[in-house]
Design a protein around this motif. Sequence first.
Motif, mmCIF file in Angstrom:
data_model
loop_
_atom_site.group_PDB
_atom_site.id
_atom_site.type_symbol
_atom_site.label_atom_id
_atom_site.label_comp_id
_atom_site.label_asym_id
_atom_site.label_seq_id
_atom_site.Cartn_x
_atom_site.Cartn_y
_atom_site.Cartn_z
ATOM 1 N N GLY A 160 -14.911 -51.129 -8.563
ATOM 2 C CA GLY A 160 -14.244 -49.863 -8.294
ATOM 3 C C GLY A 160 -12.846 -49.801 -8.893
ATOM 4 O O GLY A 160 -12.555 -50.470 -9.890
ATOM 5 N N TYR A 161 -12.001 -48.993 -8.263
ATOM 6 C CA TYR A 161 -10.670 -48.711 -8.807
ATOM 7 C C TYR A 161 -9.636 -48.862 -7.705
ATOM 8 O O TYR A 161 -9.950 -48.670 -6.532
ATOM 9 N N ILE A 162 -8.417 -49.207 -8.088
ATOM 10 C CA ILE A 162 -7.323 -49.232 -7.118
ATOM 11 C C ILE A 162 -6.256 -48.248 -7.574
ATOM 12 O O ILE A 162 -5.793 -48.293 -8.729
ATOM 13 N N GLY A 163 -5.888 -47.339 -6.685
ATOM 14 C CA GLY A 163 -4.785 -46.418 -6.947
ATOM 15 C C GLY A 163 -3.618 -46.819 -6.073
ATOM 16 O O GLY A 163 -3.812 -47.322 -4.963
ATOM 17 N N GLU A 164 -2.412 -46.636 -6.591
ATOM 18 C CA GLU A 164 -1.241 -47.083 -5.851
ATOM 19 C C GLU A 164 -0.063 -46.151 -6.095
ATOM 20 O O GLU A 164 0.090 -45.612 -7.191
ATOM 21 N N GLY A 165 0.770 -45.960 -5.058
ATOM 22 C CA GLY A 165 2.002 -45.206 -5.223
ATOM 23 C C GLY A 165 3.111 -45.844 -4.398
ATOM 24 O O GLY A 165 2.837 -46.458 -3.367
ATOM 25 N N GLN A 166 4.339 -45.742 -4.878
ATOM 26 C CA GLN A 166 5.484 -46.306 -4.151
ATOM 27 C C GLN A 166 6.657 -45.334 -4.194
ATOM 28 O O GLN A 166 6.836 -44.607 -5.172
ATOM 29 N N ILE A 167 7.477 -45.365 -3.145
ATOM 30 C CA ILE A 167 8.715 -44.571 -3.126
ATOM 31 C C ILE A 167 9.704 -45.234 -2.157
ATOM 32 O O ILE A 167 9.286 -45.810 -1.157
ATOM 33 N N SER A 168 10.992 -45.172 -2.473
ATOM 34 C CA SER A 168 12.013 -45.874 -1.679
ATOM 35 C C SER A 168 12.854 -44.929 -0.816
ATOM 36 O O SER A 168 13.072 -43.757 -1.181
#
Lengths: 448, 105
Positions: free
Chosen positions: A318-326
């Motif tokens: 499958g796939y991995i999606g990722e997001g980050q914010i500080s």
Amino acid sequence: MKTIRIGSGAGYSGDRIEPAVELAQKGGIDYLVFECLAERTIAIAQRARLADPEAGHDPLLEARMRAVLGLCHEKGIRIISNMGAANPQAAARKVLLIAQELNISGLRVAAVSGDEVLGDLLDGDYPIQETGAPARTMRDVLISANAYIGAEPIVEALARGADVVITGRVADPSLFLAPQIHEFGWAPDDWDRLGKGTLVGHLLECAGQVTGGYFADPGVKDVPGLARLGFPIGEVSEDGSAVITKVPGSGGRVCEATLKEQILYEVHDPRAYLTPDVTADFSGVTVRGIGPDRVAVCGATGRARPETLKASVGFVDGYIGEGQISYAGPAALARGQLAAEIVRERFEIIGLKARELRFDLIGVNAILGDTFSAPAAPAEVRLRVAGRTATMAEAKRIGAEVETLYTNGPASGGGAVQSARQIVAMLSALIPRARVSPRVDIFTSEDL
Amino acid sequence: MQLRDIAHSRTGDKGDHSNISVIAYDPADYDFLRTHLTAEKVRAHFAGIVKGHVERFELPGLGALNFLMFNALGGGVTRSLALDAHGKCLASALLALELPDRQTD
């Protein structure tokens, strides 16, 4: 008693190149070994080879060879590496092309292949160790299966006069055991010496990890010169006794403690360290500092090798999606937590299809979870949201939702990033030795 | 006393399992570690991270213990959603474990 010196030029595919040059220049070594093939790399390389028949070897093969080939040729140092990955023959030809560019003539380059066993797994009845299900039931998602082969074909290549030996999937310590067997004529069932030689290989295979890399803890375990860390040299004698050292004047530190950490690195039962060559026993090992940056190691032994070989099996998971914010400043933690709640709710509203989701606050609970105490009022936190999905399109929605926090989320969120990638994951299976036939091809400039 | 006062450690990974070595700086502390640093204590320290059981191996010649922690890596390095998919940080986190002072031993 005859002694040889083996240098370790890389501990992983992206490792620094200068320490290998330093070893070739000043190490007084007979062999330079590069261990560059992580478990998953070969599966990814296999796909590269399907797209281009000359591709599928380590991306740094050319850079490393350009850096050391001339020096090694001049000093008679033989090179052994698993940088062939999914395509040892093409890698061997590339080494010869580089030799030609550098005006080195008469080079013999061996390619060791035959580790590919995907066909066997699909035709046979081999269970995946982690799940118990037959490998053939994963037919649609499997992309590679490679058996860990042992030192034997490398020994054959050295006996046939290879100056450079390029392999695919070979057990890491076997890359280092092979020159010891070749030089000392150890019998294939001399389990005690094979166990000792395997320990030397295990100590050297992660390069800088035994010379002070991955060790420093300021004030407790200090290491000088990590920016110019020297890579290790194993001085091995015919009876299997060994000393680990490094180039004088290089950075780092070889001491009893650095050896002890590396002896147990990635070891499960120290009485049974399984390789294709031997069941090595490290349980009685001792180390003794015998000079500056020189440590003697003894007490390893071994028993008969396993009847089966381990194959690492690559599949699309499958796939991995990722997001980050500080978030920073007063109540950074509260705004980070609010941001996470908003993203959770958004996933419900948009109907995100994820098999697994994970919400972390970096600096608070991203590494150790909520079990360990975190500062009550961190000056900054970073929200990280990751999820596993069936499609790339769905994976991309995860990071995109995190990014919308800029204008739709808590106050003063900054530094949003997003990514999505296909996951090639690894499982393992055991395959009878008889099903695997390693092959050695010697190439010279006449083959170009 | 913290484990970090008398020992150092390194983590390795294989699949979904993690191993952590704990090595006494002074070999004389090995027996103390053997008595007080049990597999159960390590498992409790990593409650929430380690899903399976913990097995301990003894290496008196190195003054070291080796802990094998099953199902500790969120499915393994190649598929885990974790930031530190290898569990590389766990070795240092283990050193925060509290041990009784030796005098009271």
